[in-house]
Enzyme design. Structure first.
Site, PDB file in Angstrom:
ATOM      1  N   GLU A  64       0.852  -1.194   0.000  1.00 22.16           N
ATOM      2  CA  GLU A  64       0.000   0.000   0.000  1.00 22.16           C
ATOM      3  C   GLU A  64       0.883   1.237   0.000  1.00 22.16           C
ATOM      4  OE1 GLU A  64      -0.150   2.168   2.648  1.00 22.16           O
ATOM      5  OE2 GLU A  64       1.096   1.038   4.053  1.00 22.16           O
ATOM      6  N   PHE A  65       0.336   2.326  -0.574  1.00 17.85           N
ATOM      7  CA  PHE A  65       1.067   3.590  -0.643  1.00 17.85           C
ATOM      8  C   PHE A  65       0.182   4.735  -0.146  1.00 17.85           C
ATOM      9  CE2 PHE A  65       2.711   0.794  -3.973  1.00 17.85           C
ATOM     10  CZ  PHE A  65       4.066   0.771  -3.663  1.00 17.85           C
ATOM     11  N   LEU A  89       9.832  18.747  -0.005  1.00 15.88           N
ATOM     12  CA  LEU A  89      10.871  19.722   0.331  1.00 15.88           C
ATOM     13  C   LEU A  89      10.235  20.806   1.188  1.00 15.88           C
ATOM     14  CD1 LEU A  89      12.975  20.223  -2.937  1.00 15.88           C
ATOM     15  CD2 LEU A  89      13.611  18.978  -0.862  1.00 15.88           C
ATOM     16  N   GLY A 123       7.261  11.912  11.192  1.00 17.36           N
ATOM     17  CA  GLY A 123       6.948  11.005  12.298  1.00 17.36           C
ATOM     18  C   GLY A 123       5.943   9.991  11.815  1.00 17.36           C
ATOM     19  N   CYS A 140       5.036   5.041   9.827  1.00 18.10           N
ATOM     20  CA  CYS A 140       5.652   4.472   8.623  1.00 18.10           C
ATOM     21  C   CYS A 140       7.112   4.866   8.442  1.00 18.10           C
ATOM     22  CB  CYS A 140       4.846   4.872   7.388  1.00 18.10           C
ATOM     23  SG  CYS A 140       3.208   4.120   7.316  1.00 18.10           S
ATOM     24  N   LYS A 169       9.954   3.858  11.258  1.00 19.71           N
ATOM     25  CA  LYS A 169      10.199   2.416  11.410  1.00 19.71           C
ATOM     26  C   LYS A 169      10.627   1.769  10.096  1.00 19.71           C
ATOM     27  CE  LYS A 169       5.684   0.255  10.541  1.00 19.71           C
ATOM     28  NZ  LYS A 169       6.157  -0.618   9.446  1.00 19.71           N
ATOM     29  N   ARG A 208       1.371   8.569  16.825  1.00 18.50           N
ATOM     30  CA  ARG A 208       2.517   7.667  16.939  1.00 18.50           C
ATOM     31  C   ARG A 208       3.781   8.368  16.442  1.00 18.50           C
ATOM     32  NH1 ARG A 208      -0.026   2.565  13.898  1.00 18.50           N
ATOM     33  NH2 ARG A 208      -0.993   4.287  12.741  1.00 18.50           N
TER      34      ARG A 208
END
Length: 440
Positions: free
Chosen positions: A149-150, A251, A258, A261, A264, A331
């Site tokens: 998934e994107f 940019l 944060g 995704c 980590k 998160r």
């Protein structure tokens, strides 16, 4: 077609609702009974634009249902999307695959002949091959494919129904044909479709996230240089982003990335590369991670200097708790990390966020929270803009100046109209831009 979606967190809930909206019969599966009950009643577990309406419409139609039973899911469908989390392991940067493994192990005794397991979770390269061996041994004739998934939090429904591309990793023509049927409405709409081997599909996801994270950290590294040189990083970003080889997206100088995704994923990618003997190829990712973490410390340090070198006895109003606008996800939120660090150093901190207050309270119960932005800023010696919600761009600077102790703003996201805030009586500072560093 009949599909299951296993794991009803952020990715799974959106995928299940969108597949049902395409006309498929979908059964969502999760071990969390409370979440399943809420979903069955049409209540989403996350704030995401359009998701509530999608859930309500498709649960009402009967195309979307939910259960806690993997066995029921295996009996219901022959295509099973795996959307469970792959968090960072506590003993290092590698991804924790126990939830993915548990789903496949749980399905194996119940799979119908010819079933297809489709991974959407972000996993280290080689995971699909390993799971494929399990399936070959325990359920001959069944197969594993990988379909990353994107999604971008805040626009996940749009990204699922109108994706920029579909990537399917499979060595099987049959699996490819099944997934082409699943996504037929998108293919008819002209969405590019990339069929690859499973390893390439796994790498596409982590490579994309690593590249985007690198762009963010690059411009934030430039913000440090701009401060040292007396230059303006926002103008620099616009100028280099006008180059078609570079482009303006990601940019955006500021507090950094944060969420669940990017941090980590780049750590897991580096850990997997080291396992494969390719650590030197991605050694730059460690610096990308360090630059991103350093932006949080820089923000705290800049705020301390603006308050004369100490937070003790000071009041700080914080605008933003979610890791990005459009989401209630906190998160690894840079905003909460900064707010907590300032609180720990002696300031009285009050936080506002349009959507993430409940999650922020649960994650950082030691902070104080306010239901509206003016209340968060009341009596403040400094206001920090840490999440770039459009709501904050619509604030009345002059009205807000009337409730603070000192109209001093640090825009750590570089998105507020500095001229309008200055016209409203504020002293404005931003990362990557020079200005007066201290007040008494």
């Amino acid at each position: 077609m009949r599909l299951t979606v296993i794991g009803t967190g952020y990715v799974g809930t959106v995928h299940a609702a969108c597949m049902a909206d395409l006309g498929h019969e979908v059964l969502g599966i999760d071990v969390d009974e409370d979440r399943i009950a809420a979903l069955a009643a049409g209540r989403p577990p996350v704030h995401e634009d359009g998701l509530g309406e999608l859930l309500a419409r498709n649960t009402a139609s009967g195309r979307l249902r939910f259960t806690t039973s993997l066995a029921a899911g295996a009996a219901f469908a022959d295509v099973h999307f795996v959307c469970v989390g792959t968090p960072q392991r506590p003993d290092g940067g590698a991804a924790d695959l126990r939830h993915v493994d548990a789903v496949v192990e749980g399905l194996l005794p119940h799979l119908r002949a010819g079933a297809l397991i489709v991974g959407k979770s972000t996993v280290p390269v080689g995971t699909a091959a390993r799971l494929g061996q399990w399936v070959d041994e325990a359920a001959p004739g069944c197969e594993v494919a990988w379909n990353p998934e994107f999604l971008r939090e805040g626009s996940a429904v749009h990204d699922t129904l109108r994706p920029e591309r579909l990537v399917v990793g499979s060595d099987s023509r049959r699996a490819d044909a099944v997934l082409r049927e699943v996504y037929l409405p998108m293919l008819r709409a002209g969405v590019p479709y990339f069929r690859t081997d499973p390893a390439t599909a796994e790498l596409v996801k982590v490579a994309a996230n690593s590249f985007l994270a690198t762009k963010i950290s690059f411009i934030n590294a430039m913000s440090e240089v701009c401060e040292a040189a007396g230059a303006d990083v926002s103008l620099l970003a616009r100028a280099i982003g006008a180059d078609s080889r570079i482009g303006p997206l990601f940019l955006e100088p500021g507090l950094g990335f944060g969420g669940s995704c990017f941090p980590k994923d780049i750590r897991a990618f580096a850990a997997r590369a080291e396992e494969m003997g390719a650590a030197e190829a991605v050694v730059f990712l460690h610096e990308v991670d360090r630059i991103n973490t350093r932006q949080r410390r820089r923000t705290v340090d800049r705020a301390r200097r603006l308050l004369g070198g100490s937070f003790t006895g000071r009041r700080v109003g914080v605008l933003g708790a979610a890791f990005k606008p459009g989401s209630d996800d906190v998160r690894d939120s840079p905003a909460l990390t900064v707010a907590s660090a300032i609180h720990a150093q002696g300031a009285a901190v009050r936080v506002h966020d349009p959507e993430a207050l409940d999650n922020a309270r649960a994650a950082r119960p030691g902070l104080t929270y306010a239901l509206d932005a003016p209340k968060a800023c009341e009596g403040a010696d400094l206001v920090l803009h840490l999440t770039s919600w459009p709501d904050y761009g619509r604030l009345d600077p002059r009205g807000l100046a009337s409730v603070v102790h000192r109209p001093l703003l640090l825009d750590a996201r570089n998105t507020l109209d500095a001229a309008a805030w200055r016209a409203g009586g504020w002293t404005v500072h931003a990362l990557g831009r020079t200005g007066t560093e201290a007040v008494s």
